[in-house]
Design an enzyme around this catalytic site. Structure first.
Site, PDB file in Angstrom:
ATOM      1  N   ARG A  13       9.701  -7.603  12.950  1.00  0.00           N
ATOM      2  CA  ARG A  13       8.632  -6.995  13.137  1.00  0.00           C
ATOM      3  C   ARG A  13       7.527  -6.869  11.624  1.00  0.00           C
ATOM      4  NH1 ARG A  13       8.502  -0.940  15.939  1.00  0.00           N
ATOM      5  NH2 ARG A  13       9.188  -1.706  18.180  1.00  0.00           N
ATOM      6  N   ASN A  54       4.254  -9.225  12.141  1.00  0.00           N
ATOM      7  CA  ASN A  54       2.805  -9.201  11.544  1.00  0.00           C
ATOM      8  C   ASN A  54       2.194  -9.575  10.319  1.00  0.00           C
ATOM      9  OD1 ASN A  54       3.025  -7.158  13.030  1.00  0.00           O
ATOM     10  ND2 ASN A  54       3.659  -5.088  12.270  1.00  0.00           N
ATOM     11  N   LYS A  95      -2.909   5.672  -4.548  1.00  0.00           N
ATOM     12  CA  LYS A  95      -3.876   6.320  -4.134  1.00  0.00           C
ATOM     13  C   LYS A  95      -3.444   8.329  -4.337  1.00  0.00           C
ATOM     14  CE  LYS A  95      -4.043   4.316   0.269  1.00  0.00           C
ATOM     15  NZ  LYS A  95      -2.294   4.959   0.887  1.00  0.00           N
ATOM     16  N   ASP A 129       0.671  -0.770   0.231  1.00  0.00           N
ATOM     17  CA  ASP A 129      -0.230  -0.332   0.299  1.00  0.00           C
ATOM     18  C   ASP A 129       0.415   1.426   0.107  1.00  0.00           C
ATOM     19  OD1 ASP A 129      -3.086   1.048   0.898  1.00  0.00           O
ATOM     20  OD2 ASP A 129      -1.276   2.185   1.715  1.00  0.00           O
ATOM     21  N   HIS A 148      -7.029   9.930  -1.913  1.00  0.00           N
ATOM     22  CA  HIS A 148      -6.357   9.933  -0.769  1.00  0.00           C
ATOM     23  C   HIS A 148      -7.202  10.169   0.173  1.00  0.00           C
ATOM     24  CE1 HIS A 148      -2.247   9.405   0.521  1.00  0.00           C
ATOM     25  NE2 HIS A 148      -3.184   9.399   1.819  1.00  0.00           N
ATOM     26  N   LYS A 159       2.198  -1.148   8.739  1.00  0.00           N
ATOM     27  CA  LYS A 159       3.596  -0.305   8.738  1.00  0.00           C
ATOM     28  C   LYS A 159       5.223  -0.761   9.262  1.00  0.00           C
ATOM     29  CE  LYS A 159       6.824   2.826   8.894  1.00  0.00           C
ATOM     30  NZ  LYS A 159       8.069   3.131   9.710  1.00  0.00           N
ATOM     31  N   SER A 160       6.062  -1.595   8.629  1.00  0.00           N
ATOM     32  CA  SER A 160       7.241  -1.459   9.691  1.00  0.00           C
ATOM     33  C   SER A 160       8.714  -1.709   9.168  1.00  0.00           C
ATOM     34  CB  SER A 160       7.497  -2.770  10.811  1.00  0.00           C
ATOM     35  OG  SER A 160       8.614  -2.899  11.690  1.00  0.00           O
ATOM     36  N   TYR A 171       3.019   9.542  -0.584  1.00  0.00           N
ATOM     37  CA  TYR A 171       4.298   8.398   0.056  1.00  0.00           C
ATOM     38  C   TYR A 171       5.447   9.066  -0.596  1.00  0.00           C
ATOM     39  CZ  TYR A 171       0.306   6.463   2.474  1.00  0.00           C
ATOM     40  OH  TYR A 171      -0.301   6.318   2.653  1.00  0.00           O
TER      41      TYR A 171
HETATM   42  N1  NDP Z   1      -5.128   6.352   3.283  1.00  0.00           N
HETATM   43  C1  NDP Z   1      -4.817   7.145   4.150  1.00  0.00           C
HETATM   44  O1  NDP Z   1      -4.613   8.075   4.819  1.00  0.00           O
HETATM   45  C2  NDP Z   1      -3.621   6.036   5.190  1.00  0.00           C
HETATM   46  C3  NDP Z   1      -3.324   4.864   5.054  1.00  0.00           C
HETATM   47  N2  NDP Z   1      -1.960   4.652   4.756  1.00  0.00           N
HETATM   48  C4  NDP Z   1      -1.519   3.437   5.153  1.00  0.00           C
HETATM   49  O2  NDP Z   1      -1.324   2.818   6.136  1.00  0.00           O
HETATM   50  C5  NDP Z   1      -0.360   1.760   6.890  1.00  0.00           C
HETATM   51  C6  NDP Z   1       0.281   0.969   7.882  1.00  0.00           C
HETATM   52  O3  NDP Z   1      -0.501   2.881   8.509  1.00  0.00           O
HETATM   53  P1  NDP Z   1       0.268   3.631   9.391  1.00  0.00           P
HETATM   54  O4  NDP Z   1      -0.001   5.249   9.731  1.00  0.00           O
HETATM   55  O5  NDP Z   1       2.337   3.365   8.865  1.00  0.00           O
HETATM   56  O6  NDP Z   1       0.342   2.760  11.230  1.00  0.00           O
HETATM   57  P2  NDP Z   1       1.089   0.898  11.631  1.00  0.00           P
HETATM   58  O7  NDP Z   1      -0.634   1.116  12.455  1.00  0.00           O
HETATM   59  O8  NDP Z   1       1.008  -0.429  10.793  1.00  0.00           O
HETATM   60  O9  NDP Z   1       2.065   1.184  12.796  1.00  0.00           O
HETATM   61  C7  NDP Z   1       3.224   1.441  12.182  1.00  0.00           C
HETATM   62  C8  NDP Z   1       4.128   1.948  13.711  1.00  0.00           C
HETATM   63  O10 NDP Z   1       4.131   1.136  14.446  1.00  0.00           O
HETATM   64  C9  NDP Z   1       5.432   0.459  14.658  1.00  0.00           C
HETATM   65  N3  NDP Z   1       5.175  -1.287  14.124  1.00  0.00           N
HETATM   66  C10 NDP Z   1       4.939  -1.842  13.563  1.00  0.00           C
HETATM   67  N4  NDP Z   1       4.708  -3.136  13.783  1.00  0.00           N
HETATM   68  C11 NDP Z   1       4.685  -3.123  14.975  1.00  0.00           C
HETATM   69  C12 NDP Z   1       5.399  -4.748  15.993  1.00  0.00           C
HETATM   70  N5  NDP Z   1       4.920  -5.945  15.337  1.00  0.00           N
HETATM   71  N6  NDP Z   1       5.472  -4.689  17.295  1.00  0.00           N
HETATM   72  C13 NDP Z   1       5.873  -2.841  17.553  1.00  0.00           C
HETATM   73  N7  NDP Z   1       5.567  -1.872  16.985  1.00  0.00           N
HETATM   74  C14 NDP Z   1       5.463  -2.488  15.430  1.00  0.00           C
HETATM   75  C15 NDP Z   1       6.358   0.986  13.253  1.00  0.00           C
HETATM   76  O11 NDP Z   1       7.750   0.996  14.169  1.00  0.00           O
HETATM   77  P3  NDP Z   1       8.878   0.007  13.011  1.00  0.00           P
HETATM   78  O12 NDP Z   1       8.331   1.071  11.533  1.00  0.00           O
HETATM   79  O13 NDP Z   1       9.848   1.188  13.455  1.00  0.00           O
HETATM   80  O14 NDP Z   1       8.972  -0.826  12.748  1.00  0.00           O
HETATM   81  C16 NDP Z   1       5.638   2.055  13.090  1.00  0.00           C
HETATM   82  O15 NDP Z   1       5.912   3.439  13.594  1.00  0.00           O
HETATM   83  C17 NDP Z   1       0.817   2.940   5.947  1.00  0.00           C
HETATM   84  O16 NDP Z   1       1.811   2.491   5.918  1.00  0.00           O
HETATM   85  C18 NDP Z   1      -0.027   3.432   5.444  1.00  0.00           C
HETATM   86  O17 NDP Z   1       0.232   2.487   3.881  1.00  0.00           O
HETATM   87  C19 NDP Z   1      -1.955   5.874   6.853  1.00  0.00           C
HETATM   88  C20 NDP Z   1      -2.412   6.420   7.268  1.00  0.00           C
HETATM   89  C21 NDP Z   1      -3.183   6.835   6.344  1.00  0.00           C
HETATM   90  O1  LIG Z   2      -0.309   7.967   5.441  1.00  0.00           O
HETATM   91  C1  LIG Z   2      -1.322   8.266   4.853  1.00  0.00           C
HETATM   92  O2  LIG Z   2      -2.263   8.610   3.779  1.00  0.00           O
HETATM   93  C2  LIG Z   2      -1.958   9.894   4.981  1.00  0.00           C
HETATM   94  O3  LIG Z   2      -3.028  10.409   4.762  1.00  0.00           O
HETATM   95  C3  LIG Z   2      -1.568  10.829   5.975  1.00  0.00           C
HETATM   96  O4  LIG Z   2      -0.471  12.130   6.032  1.00  0.00           O
HETATM   97  C4  LIG Z   2      -1.675  10.623   7.097  1.00  0.00           C
HETATM   98  O5  LIG Z   2      -3.418  10.978   7.243  1.00  0.00           O
HETATM   99  C5  LIG Z   2      -1.291  11.802   8.221  1.00  0.00           C
HETATM  100  O6  LIG Z   2      -0.756  11.566   9.316  1.00  0.00           O
HETATM  101  C6  LIG Z   2      -1.079  13.649   8.383  1.00  0.00           C
HETATM  102  O7  LIG Z   2      -0.881  14.098   9.773  1.00  0.00           O
END
Ligand code: NDP
Ligand SMILES: O=C(O)C(=O)[C@@H](O)[C@H](O)C(=O)CO
Length: 277
Positions: free
Chosen positions: A236, A240, A75, A45, A108, A230-231, A50
């Site tokens: 992790r 996951n 997106k 994704d 998006h 995301k990680s 990004y």
């Molecule tokens: N459509 C939209 O508006 C949005 C879409 N998204 C999508 O959703 C995806 C996931 O959401 P995101 O906001 O990244 O948040 P997540 O809920 O996936 O959390 C990511 C965070 O959690 C940590 N993490 C991951 N796995 C573990 C684990 N097993 N144990 C402990 N900590 C962990 C990561 O650290 P580390 O990387 O250091 O391991 C990172 O800091 C995004 O990457 C994106 O693709 C996200 C936000 C908005």
């Molecule tokens: O991650 C995404 O897809 C977003 O849209 C982010 O920018 C998210 O909405 C955010 O954290 C904005 O502050």
């Protein structure tokens, strides 16, 4: 381990578990996506905003996997608001990914205070008809936004990608999606780590011999949501992905669902209006 597929409303299949690349810098994206693909993820994704679509495409190419075996979502940038510009933006995504159609392309953010999201939706319908995207959908749409799309267009969005985790369960949007054939995708599925210290999650994890992240992601999967944690940490990324050899009972599912407190970690879709500079 086989990740279950969800069949979208136009027949396209999407792996229920994927890998999110928000906040992974372009120079780190090939390594992170390569690790995910080697673990077994087949769904990535990304988004125009990004800044790492090209690197996602590069990692898929370097993996040697046939392109059709990896499902890629992208997106539309918030900065693209007119039809022609949106169609050019979709072409940009297709080119960045290597030339094949993008599997799923989303609006998006609805940006209701800035523009008419129906203009964007109609442009995505054109892109889909033109073979640029195998499926199209929306992200961060609230019920009134979805109602307007359903009333004023011919295509039902394949998905709505929304913030969803134990502190923001989104029952109304999930139910609306279920009723209209719109699959729910959960972004920030572990609330960026915030829910992992919750004592209720910890108690279940300890009892089952799983990590808190695995318990929360398993809750997501059993609710029927599509998820892509995301990680950038290889251990992790593997953790996951290991969700398929245990199950949460009804009581544990209810306990996690009861943590809902309507709490967002990200912006409110009704007011969010940020466009890239
Ligand atoms: N459509 C939209 O508006 C949005 C879409 N998204 C999508 O959703 C995806 C996931 O959401 P995101 O906001 O990244 O948040 P997540 O809920 O996936 O959390 C990511 C965070 O959690 C940590 N993490 C991951 N796995 C573990 C684990 N097993 N144990 C402990 N900590 C962990 C990561 O650290 P580390 O990387 O250091 O391991 C990172 O800091 C995004 O990457 C994106 O693709 C996200 C936000 C908005
Ligand atoms: O991650 C995404 O897809 C977003 O849209 C982010 O920018 C998210 O909405 C955010 O954290 C904005 O502050």
């Amino acid at each position: 381990m086989t990740v279950p597929a969800i069949t979208l409303n136009n027949g396209v299949e999407i792996p229920q578990l994927g890998f999110g690349v928000f906040q992974i810098a372009p120079e780190d994206t090939v390594a992170a996506v390569s690790t995910a693909l080697s673990v077994g993820y087949r769904h990535i994704d990304t988004a125009q905003m990004y800044g790492n679509e090209r690197e996602v495409g590069e990692a898929v190419r370097q993996s040697g996997l046939p392109r059709h075996e990896v499902f890629v979502t992208s997106k539309l940038s918030n900065g693209r608001q007119e039809r022609d510009d949106i169609l050019r933006a979709v072409d940009g995504t297709v080119a960045a990914l290597g030339g094949d159609p993008v599997d799923l392309f989303l609006i998006h953010w609805p940006l209701p205070t800035l523009r008419d999201y129906l203009v964007a939706w109609h442009a995505l319908e054109e892109a889909h008809a033109g073979g640029k995207a195998r499926a199209i959908g929306v992200s961060n749409f609230q019920v009134p936004h979805l109602e307007r799309v359903l009333a004023e267009s011919r295509t039902v969005p394949a998905v709505n990608q929304i913030e969803l985790h134990p502190y923001l369960v989104q029952a109304e949007l999930r139910e609306f999606g279920h009723r209209h054939g719109i699959a729910t995708e959960a972004w920030s599925p572990i609330a960026r780590g915030k829910v992992l210290d919750d004592p209720a999650v910890g108690t279940i994890a300890d009892r089952l011999g799983r990590t808190p992240a695995q318990v929360v992601l398993r809750w997501q999967v059993q609710l029927g949501n599509i998820v892509f944690p995301k990680s950038q940490t290889p251990s992790r990324i593997a953790e996951n992905f290991s969700l398929w050899d245990f199950e949460l009972g009804a009581d544990d599912m209810a306990t996690i669902t009861a943590l809902d407190r309507g709490e967002r970690t990200g912006p409110d879709p009704d007011t969010f209006d940020r466009v890239p500079s």
